[in-house]
Design an enzyme around this catalytic site. Structure first.
Site, short mmCIF file in Angstrom:
data_model
loop_
_atom_site.label_atom_id
_atom_site.label_comp_id
_atom_site.label_asym_id
_atom_site.label_seq_id
_atom_site.Cartn_x
_atom_site.Cartn_y
_atom_site.Cartn_z
N ALA A 34 0.80 -1.24 0.00
CA ALA A 34 0.00 0.00 0.00
C ALA A 34 0.83 1.29 0.00
O ALA A 34 0.30 2.36 -0.26
CB ALA A 34 -0.94 0.00 1.21
N GLY A 37 4.24 3.09 -5.28
CA GLY A 37 3.80 4.04 -6.31
C GLY A 37 2.35 3.80 -6.71
O GLY A 37 1.59 4.74 -6.93
N ASP A 59 2.09 -2.92 4.19
CA ASP A 59 3.33 -2.82 3.40
C ASP A 59 4.48 -3.15 4.33
O ASP A 59 4.32 -3.10 5.56
CB ASP A 59 3.49 -1.39 2.82
CG ASP A 59 4.47 -1.34 1.65
OD1 ASP A 59 5.67 -1.66 1.83
OD2 ASP A 59 4.04 -0.99 0.53
N ARG A 109 9.29 -1.94 -13.13
CA ARG A 109 10.32 -1.98 -14.17
C ARG A 109 11.14 -0.70 -14.22
O ARG A 109 10.66 0.36 -13.90
CB ARG A 109 9.66 -2.17 -15.54
CG ARG A 109 9.12 -3.55 -15.75
CD ARG A 109 8.66 -3.73 -17.17
NE ARG A 109 7.49 -2.93 -17.50
CZ ARG A 109 7.15 -2.58 -18.72
NH1 ARG A 109 7.91 -2.93 -19.74
NH2 ARG A 109 6.07 -1.87 -18.95
N ASP A 178 -4.96 -2.05 -19.45
CA ASP A 178 -4.88 -2.24 -20.91
C ASP A 178 -6.18 -1.77 -21.58
O ASP A 178 -6.15 -1.15 -22.65
CB ASP A 178 -4.62 -3.71 -21.23
CG ASP A 178 -3.35 -4.22 -20.54
OD1 ASP A 178 -2.36 -3.47 -20.55
OD2 ASP A 178 -3.37 -5.32 -19.97
N HIS A 205 -1.24 -9.91 -19.93
CA HIS A 205 -0.83 -8.54 -19.62
C HIS A 205 0.67 -8.34 -19.81
O HIS A 205 1.40 -8.09 -18.86
CB HIS A 205 -1.26 -8.16 -18.19
CG HIS A 205 -0.73 -6.82 -17.76
ND1 HIS A 205 -1.18 -5.65 -18.31
CD2 HIS A 205 0.23 -6.47 -16.88
CE1 HIS A 205 -0.51 -4.64 -17.78
NE2 HIS A 205 0.35 -5.11 -16.91
N MET A 258 -2.50 3.15 -13.25
CA MET A 258 -2.73 1.79 -12.74
C MET A 258 -3.61 1.82 -11.51
O MET A 258 -4.50 0.99 -11.33
CB MET A 258 -1.39 1.09 -12.44
CG MET A 258 -1.54 -0.30 -11.88
SD MET A 258 -2.43 -1.41 -13.01
CE MET A 258 -3.80 -1.92 -12.02
P1 NAI Z 1 6.78 0.33 -5.91
O1 NAI Z 1 8.15 -0.19 -5.75
O2 NAI Z 1 6.58 1.79 -5.96
O3 NAI Z 1 5.85 -0.25 -4.75
C1 NAI Z 1 5.85 -1.57 -4.37
C2 NAI Z 1 5.54 -1.63 -2.89
O4 NAI Z 1 5.51 -2.99 -2.49
C3 NAI Z 1 6.60 -0.92 -2.01
O5 NAI Z 1 5.98 0.02 -1.14
C4 NAI Z 1 7.24 -2.06 -1.24
O6 NAI Z 1 7.65 -1.70 0.09
C5 NAI Z 1 6.08 -3.06 -1.21
N1 NAI Z 1 6.48 -4.42 -0.91
C6 NAI Z 1 7.59 -5.10 -1.31
N2 NAI Z 1 7.59 -6.33 -0.78
C7 NAI Z 1 6.46 -6.44 -0.03
C8 NAI Z 1 5.91 -7.48 0.76
N3 NAI Z 1 6.50 -8.66 0.89
N4 NAI Z 1 4.73 -7.24 1.39
C9 NAI Z 1 4.11 -6.05 1.27
N5 NAI Z 1 4.60 -5.04 0.52
C10 NAI Z 1 5.75 -5.23 -0.11
O7 NAI Z 1 6.16 -0.36 -7.23
P2 NAI Z 1 4.85 0.05 -8.05
O8 NAI Z 1 5.21 1.02 -9.10
O9 NAI Z 1 3.78 0.38 -7.08
O10 NAI Z 1 4.52 -1.33 -8.81
C11 NAI Z 1 4.12 -2.47 -8.09
C12 NAI Z 1 3.92 -3.65 -9.02
O11 NAI Z 1 2.83 -3.42 -9.92
C13 NAI Z 1 5.12 -3.96 -9.91
O12 NAI Z 1 5.30 -5.34 -9.96
C14 NAI Z 1 4.69 -3.44 -11.27
O13 NAI Z 1 5.35 -4.07 -12.31
C15 NAI Z 1 3.22 -3.77 -11.24
N6 NAI Z 1 2.41 -3.07 -12.24
C16 NAI Z 1 1.32 -3.72 -12.75
C17 NAI Z 1 0.50 -3.13 -13.69
C18 NAI Z 1 -0.67 -3.87 -14.22
O14 NAI Z 1 -1.30 -3.38 -15.18
N7 NAI Z 1 -1.08 -5.01 -13.69
C19 NAI Z 1 0.77 -1.77 -14.17
C20 NAI Z 1 1.89 -1.14 -13.54
C21 NAI Z 1 2.69 -1.79 -12.61
#
Ligand code: NAI
Length: 348
Positions: A34, A37, A59, A109, A178, A205, A258
Site C-alpha cells: 500500500a 507508487g 506494506d 520496471r 490495458d 498482460h 494503474m
Molecule cells: P513500488 O516499488 O513503488 O511499490 C511496491 C511496494 O511494495 C513498495 O511500497 C514495497 O515496500 C512493497 N512491498 C515489497 N515487498 C512487499 C511485501 N513482501 N509485502 C508487502 N509489501 C511489499 O512499485 P509500483 O510502481 O507500485 O509497482 C508495483 C507492481 O505493480 C510492480 O510489480 C509493477 O510491475 C506492477 N504493475 C502492474 C501493472 C498492471 O497493469 N497489472 C501496471 C503497472 C505496474
C-alpha cells in the site's frame, strides 16, 4: 462485449461511480504493497469509494503513515495501516475478514526491462502474501497487480490449491489498465469521448500477449485506417507501459493510471457483490477458452457476480489481424503460465 459492458467498463462512468452511489453492503478491502507508487494512490481512490467500509493498508514499510494520512479523508471507510511487526498486528490482522485483497506489492520496471525481468523478486513476494491470504481469508476475491501478471496469477492459484482453498472464480489478474489505455488511445484518434469507446482487450498482460479487439469497439473502430495506423495503435496499446517507464526515466512504471484502473476493477467487483447485474469487465482468470492450447489462464470479458466470475465470455468475432495477434499471444502466454507453475513447484 455488449452495450452493458460499454457502460460498466467505461472509464468516465466508472469514475463517477467511484464518487456517487451509496453502499448497501460492507466491503472490507486490503491493499498489500500500500505504500508504493501504485499502492498509495490506489488506497486513496479506494478510500474515496463509498462502497468500501473498511480499508486495510499493509506494506513492509510506511503503511501506518500512509493510513494515518488517508484516514483523515472524510469518507466512511475505516482505514488502518499494518506493518509486519507493528502494534496493530501484521499481515494476518490486515487480512482478517477481508472481502477483497489487492496486491500491488513488488518491484516495478526500469527502462529496458520487460515485465518478465521482475519475475524472481515478485514471484516470491506474491507467493508469500498468497500463503497468508489462503490461511486467513481464503474466500476473499484476490486481485493481482504485481508483474509479470501472466505468471503471478498462476502462482497464486498453485498456492491456494496447495492450501486446499482454491476457487478460480475469486482470482483475478488486473488487466484493466490495458482496457483503459485502449479506450484513451482509440477515442483520441476517433475524436470521441473516452467513455463512449470501449475496446475489449484479451489474452494476457505483457507485450504481444495483450490483444486489443479494436474491431469490436463500435463506430470508433472505423476511424482507424488498416495498415500502418492500425499497427501503430495496436503497438501503442501493447507497449503503452513502456511509454511511461521511459518518460519516468528510471523512477518507476505506471502508477497513477494503474491505481485508477485497479480502483475501477475493485469498484466493479463490489457493485456485483451487492447485487448489481450485468457488471462486465475484462480480467485475466482461469479460463476454458484457450485451455486446449495450453493457455489455462486468459483475459477476456467477464460478467461478475456475488461469487466473483459469473460468466466468461468468448472473444467473439475477430478480424484477420486480430486472429494473427491471438496466434502470437497464445504460445507466449502458455510459456508464462508454465514458468509460474514450474517456479512455485520448485520454490513452494
Ligand atoms: P513500488 O516499488 O513503488 O511499490 C511496491 C511496494 O511494495 C513498495 O511500497 C514495497 O515496500 C512493497 N512491498 C515489497 N515487498 C512487499 C511485501 N513482501 N509485502 C508487502 N509489501 C511489499 O512499485 P509500483 O510502481 O507500485 O509497482 C508495483 C507492481 O505493480 C510492480 O510489480 C509493477 O510491475 C506492477 N504493475 C502492474 C501493472 C498492471 O497493469 N497489472 C501496471 C503497472 C505496474
Amino acid at each position: 462485449i455488449g452495450r452493458t459492458a460499454l457502460r460498466t467498463a467505461a472509464p468516465l462512468r466508472s469514475a463517477s461511480r467511484l464518487f456517487s452511489s451509496s453502499a448497501s453492503q460492507n466491503s472490507a478491502v486490503a491493499v498489500l504493497g500500500a505504500s508504493g507508487g501504485i499502492g498509495q494512490p490506489l488506497s486513496l481512490l479506494l478510500k474515496n469509494d463509498p462502497l468500501v467500509t473498511s480499508l486495510r493498508l499493509f506494506d513492509v514499510r510506511l503503511a501506518p503513515g500512509v493510513a494515518a494520512d488517508i484516514s483523515h479523508v472524510n469518507t466512511p471507510a475505516i482505514t488502518t495501516g499494518y506493518s509486519p511487526d507493528g502494534p496493530e498486528g501484521g499481515l494476518e490482522k490486515a487480512l482478517e475478514g477481508a472481502d477483497i485483497i489487492v496486491i500491488p506489492a513488488g518491484v516495478p520496471r526500469k527502462p529496458g526491462m520487460t515485465r518478465d525481468d521482475l519475475f524472481n523478486t515478485n514471484a516470491s513476494i506474491v507467493r508469500d502474501l498468497a500463503k497468508t491470504a489462503a490461511k486467513v481469508a481464503p474466500k476473499a476475491h484476490l486481485l493481482v497487480i504485481s508483474n509479470p501478471v501472466n505468471s503471478t496469477v498462476p502462482i497464486v492459484a498453485e498456492v491456494f490449491k496447495k492450501a486446499g482453498v482454491y476457487d478460480p472464480k475469486r482470482l483475478f489478474g488486473v488487466t484493466t489498465l490495458d482496457v483503459t489505455r485502449a479506450s484513451t488511445f482509440l477515442s483520441g484518434i476517433a475524436g470521441l469521448k473516452p467513455s463512449d469507446v470501449v475496446v475489449p482487450v484479451v489474452g494476457g498482460h505483457s507485450g504481444v500477449t495483450i490483444v486489443p479487439l479494436l474491431s469490436q469497439a463500435g463506430p470508433a473502430a472505423k476511424s482507424v485506417q488498416p495498415g500502418e495506423q492500425y499497427e501503430k495503435l495496436v503497438h501503442r496499446i501493447q507497449f503503452g507501459g513502456d511509454e511511461v517507464v521511459k518518460a519516468k526515466d528510471g523512477a518507476g512504471s505506471a502508477t497513477l493510471s494503474m491505481a485508477y484502473a485497479g480502483a475501477v476493477f475493485a469498484n466493479a467487483l463490489m457493485r456485483a457483490a451487492k447485487g448489481e447485474s450485468g457488471v462486465k469487465e475484462c480480467s485475466y482468470v482461469e479460463s476454458p477458452l484457450y485451455k486446449d492450447q495450453g493457455a489455462t489462464f486468459f483475459a477476456s470479458p467477464i460478467t461478475l457476480g456475488a461469487e466473483g466470475v459469473k460468466e466468461i465470455h468468448p472473444v467473439g468475432n475477430v478480424s484477420a489481424e486480430e486472429e494473427k495477434l491471438l496466434e502470437a499471444a497464445i504460445p507466449e502466454l502458455k510459456k508464462n503460465i508454465e514458468k509460474g507453475v514450474a517456479w512455485v513447484a520448485e520454490n513452494p
